[in-house]
Design a protein around this motif. Structure first.
Motif, PDB file in Angstrom:
ATOM      1  N   ASP A 145     -12.474  79.541  23.042  1.00  0.00           N
ATOM      2  CA  ASP A 145     -11.302  78.701  23.294  1.00  0.00           C
ATOM      3  C   ASP A 145     -10.013  79.525  23.341  1.00  0.00           C
ATOM      4  OD1 ASP A 145     -12.756  76.406  23.371  1.00  0.00           O
ATOM      5  OD2 ASP A 145     -12.094  75.611  21.429  1.00  0.00           O
ATOM      6  N   LEU A 155       2.263  79.741  18.409  1.00  0.00           N
ATOM      7  CA  LEU A 155       1.668  78.408  18.517  1.00  0.00           C
ATOM      8  C   LEU A 155       2.025  77.553  17.296  1.00  0.00           C
ATOM      9  CD1 LEU A 155      -0.434  76.562  19.976  1.00  0.00           C
ATOM     10  CD2 LEU A 155      -2.201  77.713  18.649  1.00  0.00           C
ATOM     11  N   LEU A 182       2.135  66.660  22.177  1.00  0.00           N
ATOM     12  CA  LEU A 182       2.576  67.998  21.769  1.00  0.00           C
ATOM     13  C   LEU A 182       1.399  68.974  21.791  1.00  0.00           C
ATOM     14  CD1 LEU A 182       4.835  69.807  20.568  1.00  0.00           C
ATOM     15  CD2 LEU A 182       4.204  68.928  18.306  1.00  0.00           C
ATOM     16  N   MET A 185       0.360  69.736  25.314  1.00  0.00           N
ATOM     17  CA  MET A 185       1.278  70.685  25.953  1.00  0.00           C
ATOM     18  C   MET A 185       0.966  72.104  25.495  1.00  0.00           C
ATOM     19  SD  MET A 185       5.425  70.901  25.836  1.00  0.00           S
ATOM     20  CE  MET A 185       5.464  71.406  24.124  1.00  0.00           C
ATOM     21  N   LEU A 186       0.738  72.277  24.205  1.00  0.00           N
ATOM     22  CA  LEU A 186       0.481  73.618  23.688  1.00  0.00           C
ATOM     23  C   LEU A 186      -0.875  74.142  24.166  1.00  0.00           C
ATOM     24  CD1 LEU A 186       1.884  73.104  20.084  1.00  0.00           C
ATOM     25  CD2 LEU A 186       2.969  74.345  21.963  1.00  0.00           C
ATOM     26  N   MET A 187      -1.837  73.249  24.296  1.00  0.00           N
ATOM     27  CA  MET A 187      -3.164  73.663  24.742  1.00  0.00           C
ATOM     28  C   MET A 187      -3.196  73.947  26.245  1.00  0.00           C
ATOM     29  SD  MET A 187      -5.528  73.864  22.399  1.00  0.00           S
ATOM     30  CE  MET A 187      -6.984  73.801  23.459  1.00  0.00           C
ATOM     31  N   ASP A 188      -2.614  73.032  27.022  1.00  0.00           N
ATOM     32  CA  ASP A 188      -2.814  73.066  28.475  1.00  0.00           C
ATOM     33  C   ASP A 188      -1.607  73.567  29.253  1.00  0.00           C
ATOM     34  OD1 ASP A 188      -5.239  71.796  27.947  1.00  0.00           O
ATOM     35  OD2 ASP A 188      -4.297  69.813  28.012  1.00  0.00           O
ATOM     36  N   GLY A 189      -0.479  73.643  28.598  1.00  0.00           N
ATOM     37  CA  GLY A 189       0.743  73.982  29.316  1.00  0.00           C
ATOM     38  C   GLY A 189       1.416  72.715  29.792  1.00  0.00           C
ATOM     39  N   VAL A 190       2.717  72.808  29.989  1.00  0.00           N
ATOM     40  CA  VAL A 190       3.508  71.614  30.266  1.00  0.00           C
ATOM     41  C   VAL A 190       3.138  70.976  31.601  1.00  0.00           C
ATOM     42  CG1 VAL A 190       5.453  72.870  31.300  1.00  0.00           C
ATOM     43  CG2 VAL A 190       5.842  70.683  30.153  1.00  0.00           C
ATOM     44  N   ARG A 192       0.143  70.956  33.294  1.00  0.00           N
ATOM     45  CA  ARG A 192      -1.125  70.228  33.268  1.00  0.00           C
ATOM     46  C   ARG A 192      -1.106  69.084  32.268  1.00  0.00           C
ATOM     47  NH1 ARG A 192      -2.041  75.136  33.456  1.00  0.00           N
ATOM     48  NH2 ARG A 192      -3.008  76.089  35.262  1.00  0.00           N
TER      49      ARG A 192
END
Lengths: 202, 202
Positions: A145, A155, A182, A185-190, A192
């Protein structure tokens, strides 16, 4: 006093009471006005007893921050980084949503800005909590991951910082929706994350 | 006094001096100890002059936060959301790296935690800055960098919050590398961002 009596007096329950009293007073009075005398009075023990275990207000406060249940997080293991981060975000949100616990966090952060001693305590507290969450990131790396060279500090800073800005500065509501957005956003980027919910294709 | 004299006395340069004095004193004394008298003395104007323009310390502080050059950001238009966010992050970083400007930010944020009046000022300041940056997000939507329903608030909170945690709490260094990594994480998500630099394939 014999070692045995010392041991009894310093039992885990008694220490837990002292830690609670210490953080309560930090929250209500702030770092400046917190005193060992005050803590002794509030927790119903002798000042000399406290000094037998902790050499200074700063040492007492360090242990209280590290060991009190007030600032404790449970390490989740949900099977995915997204799930684990969501659990962590929910716990942070619960911490800030609880007025009593929030005043402790506020006093610590405000104290950290103003006093170097308090700042060092907060930094060592954050290092400790970060250390406890390291397995979460190690599992994510093992699972693929997260790349092995990923630094999880930004992060965690971004997650805690966003909640700080929203709850403590803006006094905005937090909700499961906000927490999930939130983490997405942190996982996928703003880019996506915003398009993710209608069609969770990938 | 005639309107003309009022106008002269309240010229932009004089007001800018009063704003600087106000924020300097906020930074050095904190919200509690800031007084209109102190600002008058420091900026070399009459207390009554200040009261002619601002009805209270709070009104004065609001205008100082909104209009002083100390907290000003330039809106970048680099042609991409990533570039615009990087510019914004660099400006935030510069703000926090400058000791004088940082003390103003610290005093405002610490004050916001403690005093409702200061919190309202900080919230209206953030709303103002956010409003000025709205075109950045509108351009991103027009370009297809951002879905139309994306809420940029968590993005800005996470960026500002991460820098707050790192600079004001941890006293960590900020650098162009940190800023770039942070923006990459917010743009691409934590999984992709870490693997991004070796092969910027997409």
């Amino acid at each position: 006093m014999t070692r045995k009596q010392d041991g009894e007096a310093g039992g885990p329950r008694r220490k837990a009471e002292i830690f609670t009293a210490t953080l309560d007073m930090l929250g209500s009075l702030g770092y400046d006005s917190l005193t060992v005398e005050g803590v002794a009075q509030r927790s119903g023990v002798n000042k000399t007893t406290i000094y037998r275990w902790w050499s200074s207000k700063s040492e007492l406060l360090r242990d209280a921050l590290l060991h009190s249940h007030i600032l404790r997080f449970e390490l989740a293991d949900t099977g995915s980084l997204r799930g684990d981060l969501t659990e962590l975000a929910v716990q942070l949100q619960d911490l800030l949503a609880d007025e009593h616990r929030r005043t402790v966090v506020e006093a610590a952060l405000v104290g950290a800005v103003r006093h170097q001693a308090m700042r060092e305590l907060v930094i060592s507290f954050l290092d400790d909590r970060f250390g406890r969450h390291r397995p979460l990131f190690e599992r994510a790396v093992a699972r693929g991951d997260l790349p092995p060279d990923a630094d999880p500090t930004p992060l965690v800073d971004a997650m805690a910082g966003a909640l700080w800005m929203r709850v403590l500065v803006r006094r905005g509501e937090v909700s499961d929706t906000y927490t999930r957005d939130l983490v997405d956003m942190l996982m996928d980027g703003v880019t996506r994350a915003a398009g993710r919910r209608p069609s969770p294709a990938r």
